[in-house]
Scaffold this active site. Structure first.
Site, PDB file in Angstrom:
ATOM      1  N   GLU A  62       0.840  -1.209   0.000  1.00 31.53           N
ATOM      2  CA  GLU A  62       0.000   0.000   0.000  1.00 31.53           C
ATOM      3  C   GLU A  62       0.871   1.253   0.000  1.00 31.53           C
ATOM      4  OE1 GLU A  62       0.040  -2.584   2.000  1.00 31.53           O
ATOM      5  OE2 GLU A  62      -1.885  -3.018   2.923  1.00 31.53           O
ATOM      6  N   ALA A 174      16.374 -47.184  -0.228  1.00 27.54           N
ATOM      7  CA  ALA A 174      17.705 -47.776  -0.342  1.00 27.54           C
ATOM      8  C   ALA A 174      17.564 -49.279  -0.542  1.00 27.54           C
ATOM      9  CB  ALA A 174      18.520 -47.507   0.926  1.00 27.54           C
ATOM     10  N   ALA A 175      18.582 -49.885  -1.134  1.00 31.60           N
ATOM     11  CA  ALA A 175      18.607 -51.346  -1.271  1.00 31.60           C
ATOM     12  C   ALA A 175      19.048 -51.951   0.066  1.00 31.60           C
ATOM     13  CB  ALA A 175      19.554 -51.749  -2.401  1.00 31.60           C
ATOM     14  N   ALA A 176      19.005 -53.281   0.146  1.00 32.26           N
ATOM     15  CA  ALA A 176      19.299 -53.958   1.417  1.00 32.26           C
ATOM     16  C   ALA A 176      20.689 -53.605   1.949  1.00 32.26           C
ATOM     17  CB  ALA A 176      19.156 -55.467   1.228  1.00 32.26           C
ATOM     18  N   ARG A 196      13.504 -26.352  -2.886  1.00 28.15           N
ATOM     19  CA  ARG A 196      14.388 -25.863  -1.822  1.00 28.15           C
ATOM     20  C   ARG A 196      14.546 -24.342  -1.858  1.00 28.15           C
ATOM     21  NH1 ARG A 196      19.713 -29.713  -1.361  1.00 28.15           N
ATOM     22  NH2 ARG A 196      18.715 -31.509  -0.377  1.00 28.15           N
ATOM     23  N   ASP A 212      24.189 -39.634   4.644  1.00 29.52           N
ATOM     24  CA  ASP A 212      24.238 -39.042   3.295  1.00 29.52           C
ATOM     25  C   ASP A 212      25.217 -37.884   3.180  1.00 29.52           C
ATOM     26  OD1 ASP A 212      22.293 -40.834   2.705  1.00 29.52           O
ATOM     27  OD2 ASP A 212      20.663 -39.382   2.487  1.00 29.52           O
ATOM     28  N   LEU A 216      22.370 -29.683   1.725  1.00 31.68           N
ATOM     29  CA  LEU A 216      21.069 -29.011   1.943  1.00 31.68           C
ATOM     30  C   LEU A 216      21.070 -27.560   1.479  1.00 31.68           C
ATOM     31  CD1 LEU A 216      19.938 -30.413   5.439  1.00 31.68           C
ATOM     32  CD2 LEU A 216      19.549 -31.367   3.165  1.00 31.68           C
ATOM     33  N   LEU A 284      12.534 -39.446  10.996  1.00 30.56           N
ATOM     34  CA  LEU A 284      12.030 -38.072  11.150  1.00 30.56           C
ATOM     35  C   LEU A 284      10.685 -37.919  10.434  1.00 30.56           C
ATOM     36  CD1 LEU A 284      12.978 -35.344  12.403  1.00 30.56           C
ATOM     37  CD2 LEU A 284      13.581 -34.675  10.082  1.00 30.56           C
ATOM     38  N   ALA A 285      10.567 -38.525   9.242  1.00 25.50           N
ATOM     39  CA  ALA A 285       9.296 -38.456   8.496  1.00 25.50           C
ATOM     40  C   ALA A 285       8.173 -39.046   9.340  1.00 25.50           C
ATOM     41  CB  ALA A 285       9.432 -39.207   7.172  1.00 25.50           C
TER      42      ALA A 285
HETATM   43  C1  AOF Z   1       3.873  -7.262   4.239  1.00 30.31           C
HETATM   44  N1  AOF Z   1       3.699  -6.590   3.069  1.00 30.31           N
HETATM   45  O1  AOF Z   1       2.519  -5.350   1.729  1.00 30.31           O
HETATM   46  C2  AOF Z   1       1.556  -6.031   3.755  1.00 30.31           C
HETATM   47  C3  AOF Z   1       1.738  -6.754   4.952  1.00 30.31           C
HETATM   48  O2  AOF Z   1       7.171  -7.260   9.312  1.00 30.31           O
HETATM   49  P1  AOF Z   1       6.318  -6.108   8.972  1.00 30.31           P
HETATM   50  O3  AOF Z   1       6.333  -5.056  10.011  1.00 30.31           O
HETATM   51  O4  AOF Z   1       6.668  -5.593   7.615  1.00 30.31           O
HETATM   52  O5  AOF Z   1       4.803  -6.601   8.931  1.00 30.31           O
HETATM   53  C4  AOF Z   1       4.471  -7.770   8.253  1.00 30.31           C
HETATM   54  C5  AOF Z   1       2.996  -8.053   8.404  1.00 30.31           C
HETATM   55  O6  AOF Z   1       2.190  -6.990   7.921  1.00 30.31           O
HETATM   56  C6  AOF Z   1       2.590  -9.257   7.599  1.00 30.31           C
HETATM   57  O7  AOF Z   1       2.764 -10.461   8.312  1.00 30.31           O
HETATM   58  C7  AOF Z   1       1.112  -9.005   7.313  1.00 30.31           C
HETATM   59  O8  AOF Z   1       0.334  -9.466   8.403  1.00 30.31           O
HETATM   60  C8  AOF Z   1       1.002  -7.467   7.276  1.00 30.31           C
HETATM   61  N2  AOF Z   1       0.787  -6.880   5.904  1.00 30.31           N
HETATM   62  N3  AOF Z   1       2.918  -7.337   5.133  1.00 30.31           N
HETATM   63  O9  AOF Z   1       4.920  -7.808   4.471  1.00 30.31           O
HETATM   64  C9  AOF Z   1       2.593  -5.961   2.796  1.00 30.31           C
HETATM   65  N4  AOF Z   1       0.410  -5.392   3.477  1.00 30.31           N
HETATM   66 ZN    ZN Z   2       1.150  -2.821   5.990  1.00 32.52          ZN
END
Ligand code: AOF
Ligand code: ZN
Length: 358
Positions: A62, A174-176, A196, A212, A216, A284-285
Site C-alpha cells: 500500500e 535404499a537397497a538392502a 528448496r 548421506d 542441503l 524423522l518423516a
Molecule cells: C507485508 N507486506 O505489503 C503487507 C503486509 O514485518 P512487517 O512489520 O513488515 O509486517 C508484516 C505483516 O504486515 C505481515 O505479516 C502481514 O500481516 C502485514 N501486511 N505485510 O509484508 C505488505 N500489506
Molecule cells: Zn502494511
C-alpha cells in the site's frame, strides 16, 4: 466481431485486483512476510499508482503504491485502494498501512484476503472507523492461492510442513546393503531442488545427515548456489563431524537436539519461518506424521523395484488399515521416467491430530 470498442475502458475493481495479484507475484516467495500487491484507482477507474511488497523490512504494498502515485503527481484523495491482503494496523518493521491510506485521503479499500496475523490484523475495522468504505473477499480464492504456505502458517502459528519423499515404486529409499544413489532420475532431483529455493528451512534427522552427508543447499541447474539460502536444520541428539558438508557454504545451520517435531516447529516459528521442507530420513518423516505435523507430501516415485531395504517412512503405529494416514492427491506430474505426486494430509485424519497446534 459484433462491435468494436473505441476509447480506453476504465478497469473494474476486479481487473485491478487481478493486476494487484500479478504485482504481488513479483515479491519473494520465501521469507517471513507475505506477497502483497496494491493498485490505486481514481474516480474514473484510472490507475493512479501501483506497488508490491519486496520482502521483510521494505515498504508494504500500500505504501509502495502511495509513493508511486506521489511520484506520478497524482492525488489520492477519494481514491480506491485495491489490495490483495487486508492493510495492516501495526508498527512492525514498517508503519501501519491503514493509517497511511487514511492520511492519503483514500475513500474506499477493496481487499482480497483478511489478514490472519494477530499482530497486524484489524485494518478493515480501523479504516471503517475513519469513514473509509471497505469491501473484503474480492477474488478471495486467487488471493489465498497467492499467499501459499504463508497463510496456513500464520493461521496455525507454526510453519507449513512439506514432507519430501523420493522412492522406488515399492516405497523404498535404499537397497538392502544401504546403497541408494540414485533411485529417482536427474530430472526429479532437479525438480526437488527448485522447491528448496522456495522454502525457508530444510529439516533432516541426524541419521540422514550422518549417512548421506548432504549439503542441503538450493542450487540451480549449473550447481551454483541461489542468492537466498534456506535455513539448514538437523534434528536429533547425535553430533555432526566437523568436516560435514552441512558446515560448508549454504544457509545457517541449526542443530535442534530433540526428537520432538513440535519443539522443532515452535523454535522455527519463533524465527518467523513459514515453510519447512522435511527431507528425511524415515524416522524423522514418521515422527512428523505421527505428530500430525505434515501438511503436504511431495512424493517422487521412480519405476524401480527393490523388494527389500529401508522404507521412506518408519513405523507410524498403524496396525490396521482403518488407521492408515490417508491423503488427498492434489496433482500428479510426470518427470522423465518418474512421477511426482503432491498430496495433502487432512488434519483430522493424521494419527495423533490432537497434538497439532491450532
Ligand atoms: C507485508 N507486506 O505489503 C503487507 C503486509 O514485518 P512487517 O512489520 O513488515 O509486517 C508484516 C505483516 O504486515 C505481515 O505479516 C502481514 O500481516 C502485514 N501486511 N505485510 O509484508 C505488505 N500489506
Ligand atoms: Zn502494511
Amino acid at each position: 466481431m459484433a462491435s468494436i470498442e473505441t476509447g480506453v475502458r476504465a478497469p473494474s475493481e476486479a481487473d485491478a485486483m487481478r493486476h494487484a495479484l500479478v504485482l504481488a507475484r513479483r515479491g519473494p516467495v520465501s521469507g517471513p512476510n507475505p506477497r502483497v500487491g496494491c493498485v490505486l484507482l481514481g474516480a474514473d477507474g484510472e490507475v493512479l499508482g501501483e506497488g508490491w511488497h519486496r520482502g521483510a523490512g521494505t515498504a508494504h504494498a500500500e505504501v509502495a503504491a502511495l509513493a508511486d502515485a506521489a511520484a506520478r503527481g497524482a492525488s489520492t484523495v477519494g481514491a480506491t485502494a485495491v489490495v490483495t491482503l487486508e492493510p495492516c494496523t501495526h508498527t512492525g518493521r514498517t508503519g501501519p498501512c491503514s493509517e497511511a491510506l487514511i492520511a492519503a485521503g483514500v475513500g474506499r479499500v477493496v481487499v482480497s484476503v483478511p489478514d490472519p496475523n494477530p499482530v497486524a490484523a484489524g485494518g478493515a475495522e480501523r479504516l471503517r472507523e475513519a469513514g473509509v468504505d471497505v469491501e473484503t473477499g474480492l477474488l478471495g480464492d486467487e488471493g489465498r492461492a497467492l499467499l501459499g504456505a504463508w497463510l496456513p502458517a500464520v493461521e496455525r502459528g507454526r510453519p507449513f510442513v512439506t514432507l519430501k519423499l523420493a522412492t522406488s515404486l515399492d516405497g523404498r529409499i535404499a537397497a538392502a546393503d544401504g546403497s541408494s544413489r540414485w533411485i529417482t532420475s536427474e530430472v526429479s532431483r532437479h525438480h526437488a531442488h527448485d522447491l528448496r529455493a522456495e522454502v525457508d528451512a530444510i529439516v533432516v534427522g541426524t541419521g540422514t545427515a550422518l549417512v548421506d552427508d548432504p549439503s542441503l543447499t538450493a542450487r540451480n541447474a549449473a550447481g551454483e548456489l541461489h542468492g537466498t539460502q534456506p535455513l539448514r536444520v538437523v534434528v536429533g541428539l547425535r553430533d555432526l563431524p566437523s568436516d560435514a558438508r552441512l558446515h560448508g557454504p549454504g544457509g545457517e545451520l541449526v542443530h535442534v537436539r530433540t526428537h520432538d517435531p513440535a519443539e522443532v516447529l515452535s523454535l522455527l516459528a519463533e524465527r518467523e519461518v513459514r515453510h519447512v521442507l522435511v527431507e528425511g530420513g524415515p524416522t524423522l518423516a514418521a515422527a512428523f506424521l505421527r505428530a500430525g505435523l505434515v501438511d503436504e507430501v511431495h512424493a517422487y516415485v521412480a519405476p524401480v523395484l527393490l523388494g527389500s531395504g529401508s522404507s521412506a517412512v518408519a513405523d507410524l503405529g498403524v496396525t490396521s488399515i482403518g488407521d492408515a494416514v490417508r491423503l488427498t492427491t492434489r496433482s500428479v506430474l510426470p518427470l522423465g521416467p518418474d512421477v511426482l505426486v503432491v498430496a495433502t494430509v487432512d488434519p483430522s485424519r493424521a494419527p495423533h491430530s490432537s497434538t497439532e497446534e491450532h
